[in-house]
Design a protein around this motif. Sequence first.
Motif, PDB file in Angstrom:
ATOM      1  N   ASN A  97      43.198  35.317  44.421  1.00 22.09           N
ATOM      2  CA  ASN A  97      43.698  36.254  45.394  1.00 22.09           C
ATOM      3  C   ASN A  97      43.656  35.317  46.824  1.00 22.09           C
ATOM      4  O   ASN A  97      44.440  35.744  47.521  1.00 22.09           O
ATOM      5  CB  ASN A  97      42.605  37.457  45.481  1.00 22.09           C
ATOM      6  N   ILE A 107      46.466  31.852  46.363  1.00 24.19           N
ATOM      7  CA  ILE A 107      47.466  31.634  45.916  1.00 24.19           C
ATOM      8  C   ILE A 107      48.696  31.511  46.591  1.00 24.19           C
ATOM      9  O   ILE A 107      49.651  30.947  46.327  1.00 24.19           O
ATOM     10  CB  ILE A 107      47.671  32.813  44.637  1.00 24.19           C
ATOM     11  N   ASN A 130      49.586  37.677  46.090  1.00 21.57           N
ATOM     12  CA  ASN A 130      48.560  38.339  45.629  1.00 21.57           C
ATOM     13  C   ASN A 130      48.596  39.411  45.429  1.00 21.57           C
ATOM     14  O   ASN A 130      47.562  40.326  44.725  1.00 21.57           O
ATOM     15  CB  ASN A 130      47.357  37.630  46.341  1.00 21.57           C
ATOM     16  N   VAL A 146      50.099  40.412  41.168  1.00 21.00           N
ATOM     17  CA  VAL A 146      49.303  39.545  40.105  1.00 21.00           C
ATOM     18  C   VAL A 146      49.408  40.519  38.803  1.00 21.00           C
ATOM     19  O   VAL A 146      48.686  41.656  38.705  1.00 21.00           O
ATOM     20  CB  VAL A 146      47.899  39.343  40.716  1.00 21.00           C
TER      21      VAL A 146
END
Length: 544
Positions: free
Chosen positions: A199, A202, A209, A212
């Motif tokens: 989180n 990325i 994030n 996901v």
Amino acid sequence: MIALLSLFATLLLGSSLAAPASICGIPGVRQISGSLCSRTYNNVLVSTPLGAAEGVADSSGANRFAVRYASAERWAKSSVATTWALPNDATDPAALPLVCPQQGVYDSTFSEDCLSMLLYVPKTFTASTSSPVFVWIHGGSFIEGSATDPGLDGSNLAVATDSIVVVFQYRLGALGLLAPNGSMNLALLDVINALTFINSNIATFGGDNSRVTIAGQSSGATMIRSLLAAPSASHLFQSAILQSDPMNYGFLSTATYQTLQNAYNGLVGCTSSDVACQAALSLDTILSAQGTLSNEALGLDPSVGIGEPIRTVNDGTLITTPLDSTAPFPSVTKPILVSTVLDEATITIYGELFRSPVPEDEFEGVCDSLLGEPRTTSVVNSSFYPPPAAVNGSVDARVQLQTLGTDYIWRCPTWTFARNWIANGGSAFVGLYTVGATYPGNEAVSLCTAPGAVCHQDDIEIVFGTVPNPNPAQANLIREVQARYKAFMLTGRPNDPAFVPWMEATSDEVNVLDLGGPGMIAVGACTPSFWGDSVPYDYQVFDS
């Protein structure tokens, strides 16, 4: 009966039968094919909030980054990494992480410093790409497995789905789920820390994030179910894919956990408060005691069931609901995709427990050892598990036992879970793989290589697109599944215009899609009036 069930506990979901391969020249551990080790790499660099991330690029179309996402002292909660570092203090960005301690591999291939992940990022991605993220949680009955298991090279999947694919490791067995000091769910906390790390970092790789999707197979799917039952983790992912989750087993109760922990403490010779004793234990002692406990667990507490005696615990703090039919189901909103394979129980029934044919007159006795008398009566009096046709004048009850085991452990509880999910606000899509690719090690059971067979784990290389020399049916299913997963990551619905619609499940119709064949799968024994009612699941039988 206990002896037979203990054998089931050891083997049912168990250890992969894969022969040892190598990690870049280090022998003795089941790992992804040597392709990752034999490639020629060029280094790539990405600036992250935690420092420079050095990765490797190759002809696959994706860059690969290895990183230590967290660290932990033995039997302590892990902490999210605050700097970007290669796993195991490596200096070569192409090096693969050591696996978490587990039985069946050489000591040189594992380390307690194992909280690592691999990121597969399409080469076209930049910090402004903002693409979905697919996070895979490996299986292995909570006692084995790694981010480098066979078939888990995420390069092809990342390119095909235009997403970042992440595969990570978490503490296994006693080290992750049976702490002598009574700490529960340490492995689940590792998983939450992995998602927290993703989180926070990325976006610099081109990932979004807020999009996901978590996915996993077998105990990896059980870990996802644990995340779905943990409200504090809900913000870390938007959707979930659960493949071959043995949902017949609920989470452990705190009382059962205490029984197992007390027994484990006795096996290692440390009290719950003797930190010095716990720290001095060798990994060989820890793993040996873990194996002994696994074999003895059913005799200590029948509620552990016939597989995965070491698993996540409904502790009331992190996991706050059983997420099954034994208590009011919580309100849910996330879209989920759940699947099983055609022949989940074949490896256990044919490969380990009954290598020779079982006479039909023994079917009821085997059922009784698994289910007990009341449930056995319902099974044998039903029309769902008739004797198979005679071959050379004899009937082999293993055919019935394989179908029964598949329904009992995997298929029917999964469909019950989907019904509960949608009845309480979520959306669910249900599938069954009728085409697969023989997972490394499954070939040891000849029936798993027979035409039409799809055994436990045979869906993994289909999803990842890592089937060696796929036949036309496999190639077609790889394209279909990856297209559906891409759509699911983007929209919460696994539909692509190139393929027939995958209908959402309802409380009345599960609408199970045939993954590998035309049309839908019949409900059969998985009707709510039979499994879960006439024949309760283990989590219902042992609910206290």
